[in-house]
Design a protein around this motif. Structure first.
Motif, short mmCIF file in Angstrom:
data_model
loop_
_atom_site.label_atom_id
_atom_site.label_comp_id
_atom_site.label_asym_id
_atom_site.label_seq_id
_atom_site.Cartn_x
_atom_site.Cartn_y
_atom_site.Cartn_z
N ASP A 208 0.86 -1.21 0.11
CA ASP A 208 0.03 0.03 0.10
C ASP A 208 0.89 1.01 0.13
OD1 ASP A 208 -1.93 1.95 0.16
OD2 ASP A 208 -2.90 1.08 2.10
N ALA A 209 1.04 1.98 -1.05
CA ALA A 209 1.83 2.95 -1.27
C ALA A 209 0.95 4.23 -1.48
CB ALA A 209 2.91 2.90 -2.47
N SER A 210 -0.35 4.34 -0.97
CA SER A 210 -1.17 5.07 -1.28
C SER A 210 -1.21 6.64 0.10
CB SER A 210 -2.63 4.71 -1.43
OG SER A 210 -2.97 4.09 -0.01
N CYS A 211 -0.43 6.13 0.95
CA CYS A 211 -0.16 6.85 2.18
C CYS A 211 -1.52 7.37 2.90
CB CYS A 211 0.76 7.96 1.86
SG CYS A 211 2.52 7.52 1.42
N GLY A 212 -2.42 6.45 2.94
CA GLY A 212 -3.57 6.70 3.60
C GLY A 212 -4.54 7.45 2.71
N ARG A 213 -4.33 7.74 1.68
CA ARG A 213 -5.36 8.40 0.56
C ARG A 213 -6.01 7.57 -0.35
NH1 ARG A 213 -0.46 11.06 1.50
NH2 ARG A 213 -0.35 13.23 2.01
N LYS A 214 -7.02 7.96 -0.81
CA LYS A 214 -7.79 7.08 -1.67
C LYS A 214 -7.09 6.58 -2.84
CE LYS A 214 -11.67 6.92 -4.42
NZ LYS A 214 -12.55 7.51 -5.52
N THR A 215 -7.04 5.30 -3.11
CA THR A 215 -6.33 4.47 -3.90
C THR A 215 -6.97 4.73 -5.44
OG1 THR A 215 -6.01 2.58 -2.46
CG2 THR A 215 -5.84 2.29 -4.98
N LYS A 216 -6.14 5.28 -6.30
CA LYS A 216 -6.52 5.47 -7.80
C LYS A 216 -6.19 4.69 -8.82
CE LYS A 216 -7.22 10.37 -6.63
NZ LYS A 216 -6.78 11.89 -6.64
N SER A 217 -5.02 4.01 -8.51
CA SER A 217 -4.38 2.93 -9.33
C SER A 217 -3.93 1.83 -8.67
CB SER A 217 -3.50 3.71 -10.12
OG SER A 217 -2.20 4.11 -9.48
N VAL A 218 -3.97 0.71 -9.38
CA VAL A 218 -3.39 -0.71 -8.76
C VAL A 218 -2.73 -1.05 -9.68
CG1 VAL A 218 -4.10 -3.12 -8.12
CG2 VAL A 218 -5.66 -1.09 -7.70
N ILE A 219 -1.14 -1.38 -9.26
CA ILE A 219 -0.28 -1.79 -10.16
C ILE A 219 0.18 -3.12 -9.86
CG2 ILE A 219 2.09 -1.18 -10.94
CD1 ILE A 219 1.64 1.68 -9.47
N VAL A 220 0.01 -4.06 -11.00
CA VAL A 220 0.54 -5.24 -10.78
C VAL A 220 1.79 -5.65 -11.48
CG1 VAL A 220 -0.15 -7.70 -11.33
CG2 VAL A 220 -1.83 -5.95 -11.20
N THR A 221 2.76 -6.24 -10.73
CA THR A 221 4.10 -6.33 -11.04
C THR A 221 4.18 -7.89 -11.31
OG1 THR A 221 4.82 -7.14 -8.93
CG2 THR A 221 4.89 -4.73 -9.26
N ASP A 222 5.69 -8.26 -12.08
CA ASP A 222 5.93 -9.50 -12.52
C ASP A 222 6.06 -10.58 -11.53
OD1 ASP A 222 8.25 -8.59 -11.91
OD2 ASP A 222 9.26 -8.88 -13.60
N SER A 223 6.30 -10.11 -10.15
CA SER A 223 6.46 -10.83 -9.16
C SER A 223 5.22 -11.21 -8.46
CB SER A 223 7.62 -10.14 -8.09
OG SER A 223 7.11 -9.08 -7.56
N ASP A 224 4.07 -10.85 -8.95
CA ASP A 224 2.79 -11.01 -8.35
C ASP A 224 2.39 -10.03 -7.40
OD1 ASP A 224 1.87 -12.90 -10.21
OD2 ASP A 224 2.70 -14.68 -8.86
N HIS A 225 3.24 -9.16 -7.00
CA HIS A 225 3.10 -7.95 -5.89
C HIS A 225 1.94 -7.33 -6.66
CE1 HIS A 225 6.46 -9.52 -3.98
NE2 HIS A 225 6.06 -8.86 -2.94
#
Length: 87
Positions: A43-60
């Motif tokens: 969770d890199a949104s820092c407590g703010r509303k999530t506006k995007s979800v990023i999928v990585t090649d490591s399934d994170h």
């Protein structure tokens, strides 16, 4: 390896990104919940509303408070810079 800013000082390797999606759809919400249960959610949104979800090649799955279009633009800029350095 190029790092891109995904909001509020958080950085992500642009080469590891598979998809950048909006968090509104039900399948994306299920994907986020599954990642949370597996311990693969960042969770890199820092407590703010999530506006995007990023999928990585490591399934994170990374949550960001920056619009998907903005993240995509930053990834594309990063890719262009890498291409110009190879000459």
């Amino acid at each position: 390896m190029k790092l891109i800013n995904i909001g509020y000082g958080n950085m992500l390797s642009s080469g590891r990104i598979i998809a950048i999606v909006s968090p509104d759809a039900a399948p994306v919400k299920r994907m986020v919940q599954t990642a949370r249960e597996k311990g693969l959610l960042i969770d890199a949104s820092c407590g703010r509303k999530t506006k995007s979800v990023i999928v990585t090649d490591s399934d994170h799955v990374v949550l960001s408070a920056v619009q998907p279009e903005t993240v995509a633009h930053r990834v594309n800029e990063s890719g262009e810079e890498e291409g110009s350095n190879e000459k």
